[in-house]
Write an enzyme that holds these catalytic residues in place. Sequence first.
Site, PDB file in Angstrom:
ATOM      1  CG  ASP A  48      -0.290  -0.441   2.515  1.00 26.31           C
ATOM      2  OD1 ASP A  48       0.943  -0.436   2.571  1.00 26.31           O
ATOM      3  OD2 ASP A  48      -1.018  -0.757   3.459  1.00 26.31           O
ATOM      4  CD  GLU A 103      -8.667   1.325   7.829  1.00 26.28           C
ATOM      5  OE1 GLU A 103      -8.727   0.401   8.656  1.00 26.28           O
ATOM      6  OE2 GLU A 103      -8.034   2.383   8.031  1.00 26.28           O
TER       7      GLU A 103
HETATM    8  C1  GLP Z   1      -0.481   0.377   8.517  1.00 26.03           C
HETATM    9  C2  GLP Z   1      -0.171  -0.503   7.312  1.00 26.03           C
HETATM   10  C3  GLP Z   1      -0.418  -1.968   7.617  1.00 26.03           C
HETATM   11  C4  GLP Z   1       0.251  -2.335   8.931  1.00 26.03           C
HETATM   12  C5  GLP Z   1      -0.318  -1.506  10.038  1.00 26.03           C
HETATM   13  C6  GLP Z   1       0.226  -1.863  11.410  1.00 26.03           C
HETATM   14  O1  GLP Z   1      -1.833   0.626   8.649  1.00 26.03           O
HETATM   15  N1  GLP Z   1      -0.952  -0.141   6.172  1.00 26.03           N
HETATM   16  O2  GLP Z   1       0.108  -2.749   6.560  1.00 26.03           O
HETATM   17  O3  GLP Z   1       0.047  -3.702   9.188  1.00 26.03           O
HETATM   18  O4  GLP Z   1      -0.003  -0.146   9.741  1.00 26.03           O
HETATM   19  O5  GLP Z   1       1.415  -1.188  11.674  1.00 26.03           O
HETATM   20  P1  GLP Z   1       2.357  -1.486  12.874  1.00 26.03           P
HETATM   21  O6  GLP Z   1       3.133  -2.713  12.524  1.00 26.03           O
HETATM   22  O7  GLP Z   1       3.252  -0.280  12.958  1.00 26.03           O
HETATM   23  O8  GLP Z   1       1.521  -1.660  14.086  1.00 26.03           O
END
Ligand code: GLP
Length: 244
Positions: free
Chosen positions: A67, A143
């Site tokens: 993404d 989402e």
């Molecule tokens: C963002 C990304 C996701 C990721 C999520 C969790 O929203 N788009 O791909 O899994 O963050 O992030 P973190 O690993 O920092 O908790």
Amino acid sequence: MNIIILDTYKELSIRGAGFFIQTLASNPTAVLGLATGSTPIGVYQQLIEQYQAGQLDFSAVTTFNLDEYIGLHRDHPQSYYSFMQQELFQHINISPDRIHVPSGVEDNFGAHCQWYEDAIIAAGGIDLQILGIGTDGHIAFNEPGTALGSRTHLTDLDQQTIIDNARFFDSADNVPRRAITMGVATIMDAREVILLATGENKAVAIQAAIESPVGSECTASALQNHPNVTFLLDPAAASLLTNQ
Ligand code: GLP
């Protein structure tokens, strides 16, 4: 569904990296699906160390990221493209023309989304996809409410995601409101998937992903139907699972 609970972030990162090492050992031209967020950074560090030790070769590897934020040019410091350069790509011998991160700046996003899907297929499909999980149960930026049959598309970020990701920006006001993301079905097409989660703040999402009925309210729950998925969790993230 395999569930592995490991005591420390280091152990989890080493185990996560092991999936990549195995994939590359059997297929040096593998197609890797990569994720941003804090959670996979330890895996990327392990891969960099293995590369520096002469144990890994990324020269024939192709990557597709999940993404990107809409409106951020890839050179923006908070873009996911920049994140991947800093955390992995600039440290390994990957060929720049084999790196794919969706673009957050396009005139025709419909065409770009279709191009991304086509590029994954043209590369032979994703062999190994790494995922984190949002506190609302999202994978990539799928989402709650996103169709489980979705393909690469544009989406509005939930308020919770904006708050969660504000730590990477000066304030929540500066977090982009929209993103381009692989769809749930795009992710489900990967031949193997690993999902990493650590910390108490992921426990509700992990319980929903693994133990709730499959549904779009927690897009990670779709993985229950994936034939080759492994959850790598620390005890805090696994703490609400009833069958540990
Ligand atoms: C963002 C990304 C996701 C990721 C999520 C969790 O929203 N788009 O791909 O899994 O963050 O992030 P973190 O690993 O920092 O908790």
